[in-house]
Design a protein around this motif. Structure first.
Motif, PDB file in Angstrom:
ATOM      1  N   VAL A   1       5.564  -0.177  -8.527  1.00  0.00           N
ATOM      2  CA  VAL A   1       4.142   0.109  -8.331  1.00  0.00           C
ATOM      3  C   VAL A   1       3.624  -0.739  -7.168  1.00  0.00           C
ATOM      4  CG1 VAL A   1       3.572   0.855 -10.676  1.00  0.00           C
ATOM      5  CG2 VAL A   1       3.515  -1.569 -10.127  1.00  0.00           C
ATOM      6  N   PRO A   2       2.765  -0.164  -6.327  1.00  0.00           N
ATOM      7  CA  PRO A   2       2.211  -0.924  -5.206  1.00  0.00           C
ATOM      8  C   PRO A   2       0.971  -1.705  -5.652  1.00  0.00           C
ATOM      9  CG  PRO A   2       1.400   1.308  -5.130  1.00  0.00           C
ATOM     10  CD  PRO A   2       2.263   1.218  -6.352  1.00  0.00           C
ATOM     11  N   ARG A   3       0.492  -2.579  -4.781  1.00  0.00           N
ATOM     12  CA  ARG A   3      -0.748  -3.301  -5.100  1.00  0.00           C
ATOM     13  C   ARG A   3      -1.947  -2.384  -4.978  1.00  0.00           C
ATOM     14  NH1 ARG A   3      -0.933  -7.903  -0.957  1.00  0.00           N
ATOM     15  NH2 ARG A   3      -2.750  -8.597  -2.139  1.00  0.00           N
ATOM     16  N   LEU A   4      -1.863  -1.442  -4.046  1.00  0.00           N
ATOM     17  CA  LEU A   4      -2.995  -0.533  -3.818  1.00  0.00           C
ATOM     18  C   LEU A   4      -2.442   0.848  -3.465  1.00  0.00           C
ATOM     19  CD1 LEU A   4      -6.183  -1.359  -1.780  1.00  0.00           C
ATOM     20  CD2 LEU A   4      -4.919   0.715  -1.256  1.00  0.00           C
TER      21      LEU A   4
ATOM     22  N   VAL B   1       0.837  -1.202   0.000  1.00  0.00           N
ATOM     23  CA  VAL B   1       0.000   0.000   0.000  1.00  0.00           C
ATOM     24  C   VAL B   1       0.866   1.244   0.000  1.00  0.00           C
ATOM     25  CG1 VAL B   1      -1.731   1.320   1.312  1.00  0.00           C
ATOM     26  CG2 VAL B   1      -1.842  -1.182   1.285  1.00  0.00           C
ATOM     27  N   TRP B   2       0.547   2.166  -0.913  1.00  0.00           N
ATOM     28  CA  TRP B   2       1.110   3.515  -0.840  1.00  0.00           C
ATOM     29  C   TRP B   2       0.004   4.457  -0.386  1.00  0.00           C
ATOM     30  CZ3 TRP B   2       3.958   4.476  -6.176  1.00  0.00           C
ATOM     31  CH2 TRP B   2       5.207   3.831  -6.141  1.00  0.00           C
ATOM     32  N   ILE B   3       0.360   5.384   0.475  1.00  0.00           N
ATOM     33  CA  ILE B   3      -0.567   6.470   0.786  1.00  0.00           C
ATOM     34  C   ILE B   3       0.000   7.692   0.082  1.00  0.00           C
ATOM     35  CG2 ILE B   3      -1.710   7.784   2.611  1.00  0.00           C
ATOM     36  CD1 ILE B   3      -1.254   5.334   4.446  1.00  0.00           C
ATOM     37  N   LEU B   4      -0.648   8.069  -1.007  1.00  0.00           N
ATOM     38  CA  LEU B   4      -0.135   9.127  -1.884  1.00  0.00           C
ATOM     39  C   LEU B   4      -0.653  10.481  -1.448  1.00  0.00           C
ATOM     40  CD1 LEU B   4      -0.696   7.621  -5.461  1.00  0.00           C
ATOM     41  CD2 LEU B   4       1.500   8.119  -4.371  1.00  0.00           C
TER      42      LEU B   4
ATOM     43  N   GLY C   1      -1.753  -1.981 -12.749  1.00  0.00           N
ATOM     44  CA  GLY C   1      -2.409  -2.962 -11.881  1.00  0.00           C
ATOM     45  C   GLY C   1      -2.599  -2.505 -10.453  1.00  0.00           C
ATOM     46  N   THR C   2      -2.280  -1.244 -10.155  1.00  0.00           N
ATOM     47  CA  THR C   2      -2.489  -0.742  -8.791  1.00  0.00           C
ATOM     48  C   THR C   2      -3.978  -0.451  -8.597  1.00  0.00           C
ATOM     49  OG1 THR C   2      -0.303   0.267  -8.720  1.00  0.00           O
ATOM     50  CG2 THR C   2      -1.944   1.141  -7.201  1.00  0.00           C
ATOM     51  N   ARG C   3      -4.524  -0.947  -7.498  1.00  0.00           N
ATOM     52  CA  ARG C   3      -5.931  -0.636  -7.187  1.00  0.00           C
ATOM     53  C   ARG C   3      -5.952   0.736  -6.523  1.00  0.00           C
ATOM     54  NH1 ARG C   3     -10.576   0.740  -5.641  1.00  0.00           N
ATOM     55  NH2 ARG C   3     -12.252  -0.791  -5.379  1.00  0.00           N
ATOM     56  N   LEU C   4      -6.512   1.710  -7.218  1.00  0.00           N
ATOM     57  CA  LEU C   4      -6.563   3.060  -6.653  1.00  0.00           C
ATOM     58  C   LEU C   4      -7.782   3.198  -5.757  1.00  0.00           C
ATOM     59  CD1 LEU C   4      -5.667   5.139  -9.850  1.00  0.00           C
ATOM     60  CD2 LEU C   4      -4.162   4.549  -7.965  1.00  0.00           C
ATOM     61  N   VAL C   5      -7.600   3.910  -4.665  1.00  0.00           N
ATOM     62  CA  VAL C   5      -8.692   4.207  -3.725  1.00  0.00           C
ATOM     63  C   VAL C   5      -8.708   5.719  -3.544  1.00  0.00           C
ATOM     64  CG1 VAL C   5      -9.504   3.896  -1.355  1.00  0.00           C
ATOM     65  CG2 VAL C   5      -8.426   1.991  -2.557  1.00  0.00           C
ATOM     66  N   ASN C   6      -9.622   6.397  -4.181  1.00  0.00           N
ATOM     67  CA  ASN C   6     -10.764   5.867  -4.925  1.00  0.00           C
ATOM     68  C   ASN C   6     -10.390   5.461  -6.350  1.00  0.00           C
ATOM     69  OD1 ASN C   6     -13.224   6.074  -3.275  1.00  0.00           O
ATOM     70  ND2 ASN C   6     -12.593   8.187  -3.053  1.00  0.00           N
ATOM     71  N   PRO C   7     -11.245   4.615  -6.961  1.00  0.00           N
ATOM     72  CA  PRO C   7     -10.963   4.203  -8.330  1.00  0.00           C
ATOM     73  C   PRO C   7     -10.887   5.395  -9.276  1.00  0.00           C
ATOM     74  CG  PRO C   7     -12.730   2.877  -7.375  1.00  0.00           C
ATOM     75  CD  PRO C   7     -12.463   3.994  -6.417  1.00  0.00           C
TER      76      PRO C   7
END
Ligand SMILES: Nc1ncnc2c1ncn2[C@@H]1O[C@H](COP(=O)(O)OP(=O)(O)O)[C@@H](O)[C@H]1O
Ligand SMILES: [Mg+2]
Length: 330
Positions: A75-78, A20-23, A108-114
Motif C-alpha cells: 500500500v502507498p502512503r497516498l 504515491v500511486w496514481i490509480l 493508512g493510504t491517504r486517498l485523494v480525494n478522501p
C-alpha cells in the motif's frame, strides 16, 4: 493523518515501496499526459511515484489493503484516485469499488480525494442535497422512480433535465419540455418520451430530475486544487439540439472570466463535499451562477496547462504536486 513510511501488519514490518500511486484504469487509454506530468513533478521532489492500473490490483482482506499482480501486499502512503476508477466499473459494481478503496483507506493510504467525499457524493441527488443544505445555489431537484414522478416535475417546472444519479459524460441525460395544450396525452410526457423515460428507469431504477436552468449554451468549468481556483474556462455546447451536452458532440472550449462570487461558490462547494481537488460545472442562470455538478477529480488538465485558462502561478501540475506534498507532510 498520513501513516509513516512503514506499517505494522500481522506482526511483520511491511515497507511501502511507493509514496504515491496514481490509480487509473489504463487498459484502453494507457498512461495519460496528466499522470506522466504529475509523476515527473513528484519524482523531481524526491517522492517514489507509480502509475498503477486499478484493474491489476486484488483486494486484500487480512491484512486490509491490496495485492499487486505478483501477490505482494503493498500500500502507498497516498493514492490519487483518477475519475475512471469510479466511472468505468462493471455495471452494478460501484459499491465494490468504494469497498476496495476503503481497504486502502483502512491500510493508512491517504486517498485523494478522501473516501468519505467520494463515496457519499458520487450520487448526484446526495451531492445536490449537501450543497443546498449550506445555501449554495443548485437547481430544484427531485428523485423520480416512475414516469408519473417525471410527469409531476414537468407539470410544475415545464422544462426539466433528467439524469442518472451516478451518471457521467452526459450519458443518458434528457431535456424534456412539457407537451403543449394540444397534446393527446394527459401527462406531460408524450408517448415517445414516456418510452425513453421508462427505459432509463429500468436501467437506473431512480432518476434525478431537475428544473432546466436557462443558460447561454455553455458551462463554466472551474478547477479547484486545495483552497484555490487553478483554472476556469467555458465548455461550449455543440450538440445540434442546443440542449444539454450530448456525449457524441464534444464541447468546445472558450476563455472565461470568473463571474462575481463564482470563485467563492466553487471553493465552498469543494469544502462542503470534503474534497481536495474538484472540477465544477456551473451554469450562468438568470439569477446568477448555479452549481450543476462537482466532479471529484481533475481530468485532462495537461491540455490547459499554461494556456489562458490556467490561473495557477506555476502551472496546474505544480499546484497539484504542492497539494500532494502538503498532504504527505513532505
Ligand atoms: N438542471 C440543468 N439545467 C440545464 N442544463 C443542465 C442541467 N443539468 C445538467 N445540465 C447540462 O447537462 C450537462 C451534464 O450534466 P451533469 O449533471 O454534469 O451530468 P454528467 O455527470 O453526465 O456530466 C451539464 O454540464 C449541463 O450543461
Ligand atoms: Mg458534468
Amino acid at each position: 493523518m498520513v501513516n509513516p513510511g512503514t506499517s505494522w501488519v500481522e506482526g511483520g514490518n511491511v515497507t511501502r515501496t511507493a509514496d504515491v500511486w496514481i490509480l487509473d484504469r489504463t487498459d484502453s487509454v494507457g498512461t495519460t499526459d496528466g499522470t506522466r506530468a504529475l509523476g515527473a513533478e513528484l519524482t523531481k521532489r524526491g517522492l517514489r511515484v507509480e502509475a498503477v492500473d486499478w484493474e491489476s490490483l486484488t483486494p486484500s482482506c487480512l491484512p486490509a489493503g491490496v495485492l499487486r499482480q505478483d501477490g505482494r501486499f503493498e500500500v502507498p502512503r497516498l493514492a490519487v484516485v483518477c475519475s475512471r476508477v469510479l466511472t468505468r466499473h462493471a455495471p452494478g459494481h460501484l459499491a465494490d469499488e468504494f469497498a476496495w478503496l476503503g481497504l486502502l483507506d483502512e491500510a493508512g493510504t491517504r486517498l485523494v480525494n478522501p473516501l468519505r467525499g467520494l463515496g457519499a457524493y458520487h450520487n448526484k441527488i446526495r451531492q445536490v442535497a449537501a450543497l443546498a443544505a449550506v445555501g449554495l445555489p443548485v437547481p430544484p431537484t427531485r428523485v423520480a422512480r416512475t414516469p408519473e414522478d417525471v410527469d409531476a416535475c414537468l407539470a410544475q417546472w415545464r422544462d426539466v433535465v433528467v439524469k442518472p444519479p451516478h451518471g457521467h459524460a452526459s450519458v443518458d441525460i434528457l431535456r424534456l419540455r412539457a407537451a403543449g395544450p394540444d397534446s393527446p396525452h394527459p401527462g406531460g410526457l408524450g408517448t415517445r418520451t414516456g418510452i425513453l423515460v421508462w427505459h432509463l428507469l429500468q436501467r437506473h431504477r431512480a432518476l434525478c430530475v431537475q428544473r432546466y436552468v436557462a443558460n447561454p449554451g455553455r458551462d463554466l468549468r472551474i478547477v479547484v486544487i486545495g483552497s484555490r481556483v487553478v483554472a476556469c474556462y467555458y465548455h461550449v455546447n455543440t450538440a445540434p439540439d442546443g440542449n444539454t451536452h450530448h456525449p457524441l458532440y464534444p464541447h468546445g472550449w472558450a476563455a472565461a472570466e470568473l463571474p462575481p462570487g463564482a470563485e467563492e461558490l466553487a471553493l465552498r462547494a469543494t469544502r462542503t463535499l470534503g474534497l481536495d481537488v474538484a472540477s465544477l460545472d456551473l451554469l450562468e442562470g438568470p439569477d446568477g451562477p448555479v452549481i450543476i455538478e462537482v466532479n471529484p477529480s481533475l481530468s485532462a488538465w495537461s491540455s490547459i496547462e499554461r494556456t489562458e485558462h490556467d490561473r495557477s502561478p506555476h502551472g496546474i501540475t505544480h499546484a497539484y504536486a504542492d497539494l500532494l506534498c502538503d498532504l504527505l507532510g513532505s
